[in-house]
Design a protein around this motif. Structure first.
Motif, PDB file in Angstrom:
ATOM      1  N   VAL A 151       0.825  -1.205   0.000  1.00  0.00           N
ATOM      2  CA  VAL A 151       0.000   0.000   0.000  1.00  0.00           C
ATOM      3  C   VAL A 151       0.861   1.258   0.000  1.00  0.00           C
ATOM      4  CG1 VAL A 151      -1.666   1.339   1.363  1.00  0.00           C
ATOM      5  CG2 VAL A 151      -1.996  -1.121   1.068  1.00  0.00           C
ATOM      6  N   LEU A 152       1.981   1.221   0.728  1.00  0.00           N
ATOM      7  CA  LEU A 152       2.860   2.391   0.787  1.00  0.00           C
ATOM      8  C   LEU A 152       3.637   2.612  -0.512  1.00  0.00           C
ATOM      9  CD1 LEU A 152       4.328   2.196   4.405  1.00  0.00           C
ATOM     10  CD2 LEU A 152       2.734   3.891   3.519  1.00  0.00           C
ATOM     11  N   ALA A 153       3.804   1.551  -1.299  1.00  0.00           N
ATOM     12  CA  ALA A 153       4.603   1.666  -2.524  1.00  0.00           C
ATOM     13  C   ALA A 153       4.080   2.749  -3.473  1.00  0.00           C
ATOM     14  CB  ALA A 153       4.672   0.309  -3.229  1.00  0.00           C
ATOM     15  N   PRO A 154       2.805   2.745  -3.879  1.00  0.00           N
ATOM     16  CA  PRO A 154       2.348   3.803  -4.790  1.00  0.00           C
ATOM     17  C   PRO A 154       2.334   5.177  -4.133  1.00  0.00           C
ATOM     18  CG  PRO A 154       0.503   2.471  -4.045  1.00  0.00           C
ATOM     19  CD  PRO A 154       1.743   1.762  -3.600  1.00  0.00           C
ATOM     20  N   ILE A 155       2.140   5.221  -2.826  1.00  0.00           N
ATOM     21  CA  ILE A 155       2.174   6.509  -2.126  1.00  0.00           C
ATOM     22  C   ILE A 155       3.571   7.112  -2.220  1.00  0.00           C
ATOM     23  CG2 ILE A 155       1.996   7.593   0.159  1.00  0.00           C
ATOM     24  CD1 ILE A 155      -0.224   5.606   0.803  1.00  0.00           C
ATOM     25  N   TYR A 156       4.587   6.261  -2.064  1.00  0.00           N
ATOM     26  CA  TYR A 156       5.970   6.723  -2.179  1.00  0.00           C
ATOM     27  C   TYR A 156       6.303   7.091  -3.623  1.00  0.00           C
ATOM     28  CZ  TYR A 156      10.962   6.141  -3.023  1.00  0.00           C
ATOM     29  OH  TYR A 156      12.243   6.312  -3.459  1.00  0.00           O
ATOM     30  N   VAL A 157       5.905   6.244  -4.565  1.00  0.00           N
ATOM     31  CA  VAL A 157       6.229   6.463  -5.974  1.00  0.00           C
ATOM     32  C   VAL A 157       5.602   7.755  -6.491  1.00  0.00           C
ATOM     33  CG1 VAL A 157       5.852   5.595  -8.319  1.00  0.00           C
ATOM     34  CG2 VAL A 157       6.636   4.036  -6.523  1.00  0.00           C
ATOM     35  N   LEU A 158       4.370   8.031  -6.096  1.00  0.00           N
ATOM     36  CA  LEU A 158       3.673   9.222  -6.574  1.00  0.00           C
ATOM     37  C   LEU A 158       4.085  10.489  -5.836  1.00  0.00           C
ATOM     38  CD1 LEU A 158       0.106   7.722  -7.099  1.00  0.00           C
ATOM     39  CD2 LEU A 158       1.781   8.330  -8.854  1.00  0.00           C
ATOM     40  N   GLY A 159       4.727  10.344  -4.698  1.00  0.00           N
ATOM     41  CA  GLY A 159       5.305  11.496  -4.016  1.00  0.00           C
ATOM     42  C   GLY A 159       4.304  12.448  -3.391  1.00  0.00           C
ATOM     43  N   PHE A 160       3.298  11.938  -2.704  1.00  0.00           N
ATOM     44  CA  PHE A 160       2.330  12.793  -2.027  1.00  0.00           C
ATOM     45  C   PHE A 160       3.012  13.608  -0.927  1.00  0.00           C
ATOM     46  CE2 PHE A 160      -0.361   9.487  -3.839  1.00  0.00           C
ATOM     47  CZ  PHE A 160      -1.416  10.234  -4.347  1.00  0.00           C
ATOM     48  N   SER A 161       2.476  14.789  -0.659  1.00  0.00           N
ATOM     49  CA  SER A 161       3.057  15.664   0.366  1.00  0.00           C
ATOM     50  C   SER A 161       2.805  15.101   1.753  1.00  0.00           C
ATOM     51  CB  SER A 161       2.447  17.066   0.267  1.00  0.00           C
ATOM     52  OG  SER A 161       1.082  17.043   0.641  1.00  0.00           O
ATOM     53  N   LYS A 162       3.570  15.578   2.719  1.00  0.00           N
ATOM     54  CA  LYS A 162       3.424  15.117   4.104  1.00  0.00           C
ATOM     55  C   LYS A 162       2.029  15.415   4.642  1.00  0.00           C
ATOM     56  CE  LYS A 162       5.473  15.520   8.728  1.00  0.00           C
ATOM     57  NZ  LYS A 162       4.163  15.729   9.391  1.00  0.00           N
ATOM     58  N   GLU A 163       1.477  16.579   4.305  1.00  0.00           N
ATOM     59  CA  GLU A 163       0.149  16.954   4.800  1.00  0.00           C
ATOM     60  C   GLU A 163      -0.918  15.981   4.297  1.00  0.00           C
ATOM     61  OE1 GLU A 163       2.909  20.124   5.152  1.00  0.00           O
ATOM     62  OE2 GLU A 163       2.275  19.039   3.329  1.00  0.00           O
TER      63      GLU A 163
END
Length: 378
Positions: A265-277
């Motif tokens: 689940v974290l993989a696409p979040i990391y790949v797409l580079g969402f902001s910390k907020e």
């Protein structure tokens, strides 16, 4: 003294409703607060080893000190009243002793000096905050809008789920480290600056919707694989073995499944580079839904239940009723199951029974930890 310990052991090993008017309900509340205060003072003394680095940056120490102070006052006051009036004195005495020990160790006044930030740690602070927050909020909600009114707070097998809750919170450091390493090693090649820049320039509402949608798409297919691939079902069967649904039931999860799911689940979040907020907001939503959708609450939300996952939607997923087997996989957006044809179709509003058909998963944390590696198909 030995008799008091025996009574406490019997209480912790039992289940069922606590009898009102005997000092048991107030005594359990006092003991719970006293235990959390004692753990809190240990965290104040050894923050480098007992607190989560990611959470430390968000703490307001003055607020935490006030919370601990009033928790000590409340726990000690309840215990003292029960002792004076002879209400479950053995339970009240244990709570009062823990409050006194916490005070002797410095209580809310323990100074927190500079300390190293790269030491090995366990997530004691995360355990304290989540247990306190979840129990205060969701036990109240379950009593206010109960689905099964006769289900007590301390229902059967609550000890197993609480042991899962403890372990999965304490090893948060290991889980974060392992998932971060796996994500960077396995998916680092996919990160593209152009896509990340586009994602980071999205308006906050759009970015929040996108992160939940992307995460839930991965969650859906991962979850479906746990049901359809026999080797993975060995892990996931532990989660489905809970025969009662409440705020604590969602904690029953094998640590290997936890690592696999969080990494994917974290993989696409990391790949797409969402902001910390955006990530922080997503974590709040995930945390709430993970607990609320397992809770013993009668919530369906009308037509919205076809769009978002509700307790009603997820209770069906945990049912062993025939029409519910391998259905309702989504964690956030219910429309994914309707889109992929895996939504439950039933004339009844709620399922009748929970757990796995055949009830072949053993009870107890250690037995459930070993179960995927020793299970033979029946």
């Amino acid at each position: 003294m030995q008799d008091d310990f025996d009574k406490l052991n019997r209480l912790s090993g039992s289940h069922g409703a606590l009898r009102p008017g005997k000092g048991l309900v107030s005594g359990v509340v006092a003991l719970m607060l006293a235990v959390l205060c004692f753990l809190g003072v240990l965290a104040f003394h050894f923050p480098e080893y007992l607190t989560t680095p990611q959470l430390r940056k968000s703490y307001d120490v003055a607020v935490l000190r006030q919370v601990m102070y009033w928790a000590m006052v409340l726990a000690g006051g309840i215990a003292l009243v029960n002792i004076v009036f002879g209400r479950a004195r053995w339970l009240a005495a244990g709570a009062f002793a823990l409050v006194a020990l916490t005070a002797l160790l410095g209580g809310h006044k323990v100074p927190v000096d500079d300390f190293a930030d790269n030491t090995p740690y366990i997530g004691l602070d995360w355990f304290i905050l989540d247990l306190l927050g979840s129990s205060l909020i969701f036990i109240f909600v379950e009593k206010l809008f109960p689905l099964r009114r006769d289900q007590p707070v301390f229902r059967a097998e609550w000890q197993t789920d609480f042991h899962h809750f403890i372990v999965n919170h304490m090893v948060v450091g290991f889980v974060l480290l392992a998932t971060n390493l796996l994500v960077h090693k396995l998916f680092g090649w996919a990160a593209q600056d152009g896509i990340r820049l586009w994602v980071q320039e999205l308006p906050f509402p759009a970015a929040l919707f996108l992160i939940i949608l992307v995460a839930d798409l991965v969650q859906y297919w991962t979850h479906r694989a746990y049901h359809e691939v026999p080797l993975l079902w060995r892990l996931h069967a532990v989660h489905h073995s809970a025969k009662s649904m409440d705020w604590l039931a969602g904690s029953r999860q094998h640590i290997v499944e936890l690592l696999i799911t969080r990494t994917l689940v974290l993989a696409p979040i990391y790949v797409l580079g969402f902001s910390k907020e955006v990530i922080d907001a997503y974590i709040v939503i995930v945390g709430f839904q993970a607990v609320f959708n397992h809770a013993n609450v009668s919530v369906r939300l009308g037509p919205l239940r076809y769009l978002i996952v509700t307790p009603n939607f997820h209770h069906w997923h945990h049912s062993q009723d025939d029409e519910a087997i391998d259905r309702n996989y989504a964690a956030h957006f219910a429309f994914l199951d309707h889109l992929f044809g895996t939504a439950v179709q039933s004339d009844r509003q709620w399922p009748e029974r929970y757990g796995v058909q055949g009830d072949y998963v053993p009870d107890g944390f250690l037995k459930q930890f070993a179960f995927p590696f020793v299970w033979k198909k029946r």
